[in-house]
Design a protein around this motif. Structure first.
Motif, mmCIF file in Angstrom:
data_model
loop_
_atom_site.group_PDB
_atom_site.id
_atom_site.type_symbol
_atom_site.label_atom_id
_atom_site.label_comp_id
_atom_site.label_asym_id
_atom_site.label_seq_id
_atom_site.Cartn_x
_atom_site.Cartn_y
_atom_site.Cartn_z
ATOM 1 N N TRP A 44 -6.050 18.524 5.894
ATOM 2 C CA TRP A 44 -5.670 17.045 5.581
ATOM 3 C C TRP A 44 -6.948 16.045 5.413
ATOM 4 C CZ3 TRP A 44 -1.169 15.246 5.399
ATOM 5 C CH2 TRP A 44 0.054 15.926 5.606
ATOM 6 N N GLY A 45 -8.134 16.984 5.740
ATOM 7 C CA GLY A 45 -9.387 16.031 5.508
ATOM 8 C C GLY A 45 -10.113 15.409 6.733
ATOM 9 N N TYR A 46 -9.161 15.405 7.790
ATOM 10 C CA TYR A 46 -9.850 14.810 8.821
ATOM 11 C C TYR A 46 -10.766 15.470 9.660
ATOM 12 C CZ TYR A 46 -6.044 11.360 8.012
ATOM 13 O OH TYR A 46 -5.451 10.419 7.509
ATOM 14 N N THR A 47 -11.502 16.696 9.253
ATOM 15 C CA THR A 47 -12.621 17.273 9.833
ATOM 16 C C THR A 47 -13.635 17.322 8.750
ATOM 17 O OG1 THR A 47 -11.588 19.409 9.369
ATOM 18 C CG2 THR A 47 -11.510 18.684 11.522
ATOM 19 N N PRO A 48 -14.109 16.289 8.444
ATOM 20 C CA PRO A 48 -15.139 16.505 7.221
ATOM 21 C C PRO A 48 -16.403 17.004 7.625
ATOM 22 C CG PRO A 48 -15.170 14.136 8.360
ATOM 23 C CD PRO A 48 -14.100 14.705 8.865
ATOM 24 N N ARG A 49 -17.195 17.794 6.564
ATOM 25 C CA ARG A 49 -18.373 18.526 6.852
ATOM 26 C C ARG A 49 -19.517 17.945 6.029
ATOM 27 N NH1 ARG A 49 -18.237 24.616 5.242
ATOM 28 N NH2 ARG A 49 -17.074 24.952 7.134
ATOM 29 N N TYR A 50 -19.321 17.307 4.967
ATOM 30 C CA TYR A 50 -20.420 16.648 4.207
ATOM 31 C C TYR A 50 -19.781 15.139 3.811
ATOM 32 C CZ TYR A 50 -21.613 21.693 4.033
ATOM 33 O OH TYR A 50 -21.916 22.909 4.281
ATOM 34 N N ILE A 61 -6.150 6.457 -0.123
ATOM 35 C CA ILE A 61 -6.273 8.014 -0.464
ATOM 36 C C ILE A 61 -6.749 8.549 0.880
ATOM 37 C CG2 ILE A 61 -7.415 9.735 -1.794
ATOM 38 C CD1 ILE A 61 -5.833 7.565 -3.449
ATOM 39 N N MET A 62 -5.978 9.649 1.152
ATOM 40 C CA MET A 62 -6.331 10.053 2.563
ATOM 41 C C MET A 62 -7.635 11.118 2.407
ATOM 42 S SD MET A 62 -2.595 11.619 3.697
ATOM 43 C CE MET A 62 -3.103 12.366 5.201
ATOM 44 N N PRO A 63 -8.435 11.406 3.477
ATOM 45 C CA PRO A 63 -9.764 11.828 3.248
ATOM 46 C C PRO A 63 -10.027 12.738 2.236
ATOM 47 C CG PRO A 63 -9.078 11.697 5.453
ATOM 48 C CD PRO A 63 -7.960 11.397 4.769
ATOM 49 N N ILE A 64 -11.121 12.274 1.517
ATOM 50 C CA ILE A 64 -11.255 13.462 0.383
ATOM 51 C C ILE A 64 -12.775 13.908 0.448
ATOM 52 C CG2 ILE A 64 -9.799 12.534 -1.279
ATOM 53 C CD1 ILE A 64 -12.035 11.033 -2.571
ATOM 54 N N LYS A 65 -13.611 13.781 1.488
ATOM 55 C CA LYS A 65 -14.834 14.306 1.683
ATOM 56 C C LYS A 65 -15.050 15.777 1.831
ATOM 57 C CE LYS A 65 -16.640 9.983 3.903
ATOM 58 N NZ LYS A 65 -15.340 9.134 3.610
ATOM 59 N N GLU A 66 -15.821 16.447 1.588
ATOM 60 C CA GLU A 66 -15.912 17.801 1.411
ATOM 61 C C GLU A 66 -15.300 18.190 2.946
ATOM 62 O OE1 GLU A 66 -15.607 21.538 -0.074
ATOM 63 O OE2 GLU A 66 -16.686 19.670 -1.271
ATOM 64 N N PHE A 67 -14.543 19.273 2.992
ATOM 65 C CA PHE A 67 -14.040 19.750 4.383
ATOM 66 C C PHE A 67 -13.852 21.124 4.093
ATOM 67 C CE2 PHE A 67 -10.063 18.556 2.086
ATOM 68 C CZ PHE A 67 -9.591 19.676 2.226
ATOM 69 N N PRO A 68 -14.120 22.059 5.353
ATOM 70 C CA PRO A 68 -14.063 23.386 5.345
ATOM 71 C C PRO A 68 -12.936 24.110 4.553
ATOM 72 C CG PRO A 68 -14.596 22.947 7.419
ATOM 73 C CD PRO A 68 -14.040 21.631 6.719
ATOM 74 N N GLY A 69 -13.077 24.936 3.623
ATOM 75 C CA GLY A 69 -11.814 25.616 3.081
ATOM 76 C C GLY A 69 -11.426 24.628 1.832
ATOM 77 N N THR A 70 -10.287 24.772 1.377
ATOM 78 C CA THR A 70 -9.592 24.401 0.286
ATOM 79 C C THR A 70 -8.321 23.350 0.602
ATOM 80 O OG1 THR A 70 -8.615 26.252 -0.530
ATOM 81 C CG2 THR A 70 -10.731 25.919 -1.408
ATOM 82 N N ILE A 71 -7.641 23.808 1.614
ATOM 83 C CA ILE A 71 -6.389 23.017 2.114
ATOM 84 C C ILE A 71 -6.625 22.429 3.520
ATOM 85 C CG2 ILE A 71 -3.978 23.583 2.859
ATOM 86 C CD1 ILE A 71 -4.177 26.235 0.901
ATOM 87 N N ILE A 114 0.606 -1.281 -0.005
ATOM 88 C CA ILE A 114 0.078 0.089 -0.117
ATOM 89 C C ILE A 114 0.761 1.246 -0.029
ATOM 90 C CG2 ILE A 114 -1.917 1.072 1.189
ATOM 91 C CD1 ILE A 114 -2.859 -1.203 2.479
ATOM 92 N N TYR A 115 0.451 2.161 -1.013
ATOM 93 C CA TYR A 115 1.211 3.441 -1.030
ATOM 94 C C TYR A 115 -0.023 4.616 -0.556
ATOM 95 C CZ TYR A 115 3.882 7.385 -2.924
ATOM 96 O OH TYR A 115 4.579 8.572 -3.322
ATOM 97 N N GLU A 116 0.457 5.272 0.494
ATOM 98 C CA GLU A 116 -0.449 6.193 1.022
ATOM 99 C C GLU A 116 -0.258 7.571 0.582
ATOM 100 O OE1 GLU A 116 -2.690 7.544 4.993
ATOM 101 O OE2 GLU A 116 -0.784 7.257 5.087
ATOM 102 N N ILE A 117 -1.312 8.364 -0.064
ATOM 103 C CA ILE A 117 -1.097 9.609 -0.769
ATOM 104 C C ILE A 117 -2.249 10.732 -0.309
ATOM 105 C CG2 ILE A 117 -0.021 8.761 -2.851
ATOM 106 C CD1 ILE A 117 -2.625 9.354 -4.209
ATOM 107 N N HIS A 118 -1.873 11.734 -0.178
ATOM 108 C CA HIS A 118 -2.702 13.080 0.260
ATOM 109 C C HIS A 118 -2.758 13.669 -1.075
ATOM 110 C CE1 HIS A 118 -3.739 17.102 1.678
ATOM 111 N NE2 HIS A 118 -4.509 16.383 2.424
ATOM 112 N N ILE A 119 -4.255 13.926 -1.740
ATOM 113 C CA ILE A 119 -4.052 14.572 -3.041
ATOM 114 C C ILE A 119 -3.623 15.941 -3.273
ATOM 115 C CG2 ILE A 119 -5.963 15.285 -4.852
ATOM 116 C CD1 ILE A 119 -5.694 12.174 -4.456
ATOM 117 N N GLY A 120 -3.835 16.651 -2.038
ATOM 118 C CA GLY A 120 -3.493 17.989 -2.144
ATOM 119 C C GLY A 120 -1.982 17.983 -2.077
ATOM 120 N N ASP A 121 -1.303 17.503 -1.345
ATOM 121 C CA ASP A 121 0.272 17.443 -1.394
ATOM 122 C C ASP A 121 0.859 16.790 -2.316
ATOM 123 O OD1 ASP A 121 0.085 18.749 1.149
ATOM 124 O OD2 ASP A 121 0.761 17.299 2.464
#
Length: 344
Positions: free
Chosen positions: A223-229, A211-221, A179-186
């Motif tokens: 880690w994704g660990y505070t999902p909103r939707y 894939i590290m979290p990609i659910k909609e989170f506040p702002g645009t930058i 497994i290779y873990e990636i953060h889309i933004g980084d």
């Protein structure tokens, strides 16, 4: 024109309404009242819609007892280059003290509201918790965000992507995963840029990406660990069709796609936190030091409607990402205690 039903599960709230407009319109019109079905706890309204793209929000009389504390918790302070070090230190101290005073005032109001049997009705405007696309409209302010509904041939669609490489080659079994873990933004910022780097992943010899979290989170930058939707993809990374194209490309090369799931907590501005906080979440975090946001209460069962509300919502999110995006696995990340049941 074809009928479409907007619905919201909020069984114990007193009033609810819909705000709807064409995506090209600048402003919403009058609020559209919704009606509660006492049999299943859903607020609904059915409208005739023409094909097109719509923006929508819900409004509801909140049952939550709190107002969010001011953010950020520790405000930043920029030094004034015209002042001395000591003066800047004093200003920084005053800045923090003013902020802490404001936080304490909010806490006192919350404590008072919590102790009251009734309190003034407050209307809350928010995006559908089941929205599959969200536009934050250039801000991370949840009140300005809108859900996006794409209506075509008389029904809602997510996108028009056609899968090309399902079952193209066998995928690795669980005991053969590299497994290779990636953060889309980084990594490459966009789904399309990750797709363009597919040769890189193949050369690594991996058999799965996480894939590290990609659910909609506040702002645009982030880690994704505070999902909103929980059913919407972070639009800073791209569209749902571009996400599918990326997953399809991984599958073409026999690489499984695993997604991080964040199911212990959500962002404080997530819709259910302000709709009816204690129906969906624990009244307060179990660990205040390491609290990332409201914590889902998987132990709550609604006897009247015979539903585990938090379990159902999170299970619906998992089903959606597996069925809609052909995900090969979900990592249950940062979960203290979950009761997720999903029959794959």
């Amino acid at each position: 024109m074809a009928p479409y039903t907007f619905e919201l599960f909020a069984p114990y709230n007193k009033q609810a309404g819909l705000r709807l407009k064409n995506a090209n319109a600048r402003m919403f019109g009058l609020d559209i009242p919704m009606k509660l079905n006492e049999q299943d706890g859903y607020w609904r309204v059915t409208l005739d819609l023409a094909d097109g793209i719509y923006h929508y929000q819900y409004k509801i009389v909140t049952k939550s007892w709190f107002e969010p504390e001011p953010e950020p918790a520790l405000p930043d302070y920029t030094n004034d280059e015209t002042k001395t070090f000591e003066e800047n230190q004093e200003n920084r101290k005053n800045h923090y003290e003013e902020h802490e005073k404001l936080v304490q005032e909010v806490k006192e109001r919350n404590k008072k509201r919590e102790e009251e049997i009734t309190f003034t009705e407050v209307w809350y405007t928010f995006v559908d918790p089941y929205a599959t696309e969200v536009d934050e409209r250039g801000s991370d302010d949840a009140f300005r965000s809108v859900g996006i509904l794409v209506f075509k041939n008389g029904k809602k669609i997510i996108d028009e992507y056609e899968w090309k490489y399902d079952n193209h080659v066998p995928l690795a079994s669980n005991d053969k995963l590299i497994i290779y873990e990636i953060h889309i933004g980084d990594f490459q910022d966009k789904f399309t840029n990750v797709t363009a780097k597919m040769d890189y992943f193949v050369e690594l010899g991996i058999t799965a990406v996480e894939i590290m979290p990609i659910k909609e989170f506040p702002g645009t930058i982030g880690w994704g660990y505070t999902p909103r939707y929980y059913l919407a993809v972070e639009n800073a990374y791209g569209t749902t069709a571009e996400l599918k194209e990326m997953i399809d490309a991984f599958h073409k090369h026999g690489i499984r796609v695993i997604m991080d799931g964040v199911y212990n907590h959500c962002d404080v501005s997530a819709p259910y936190a302000a709709i009816d906080h204690d129906y969906w979440f624990h009244h307060e975090p179990k660990d205040r030091v390491y609290c990332w946001g409201p914590e889902w209460n998987y132990g709550r069962y609604d006897e009247k409607y015979q539903v585990w509300p938090a379990r159902k919502y999170i299970s619906d999110s998992i089903r959606y990402f597996i069925s809609e995006f052909h995900t090969d696995g979900i990592e249950f990340y940062f979960n203290k205690k979950s009761f997720i049941t999903y029959d794959v």
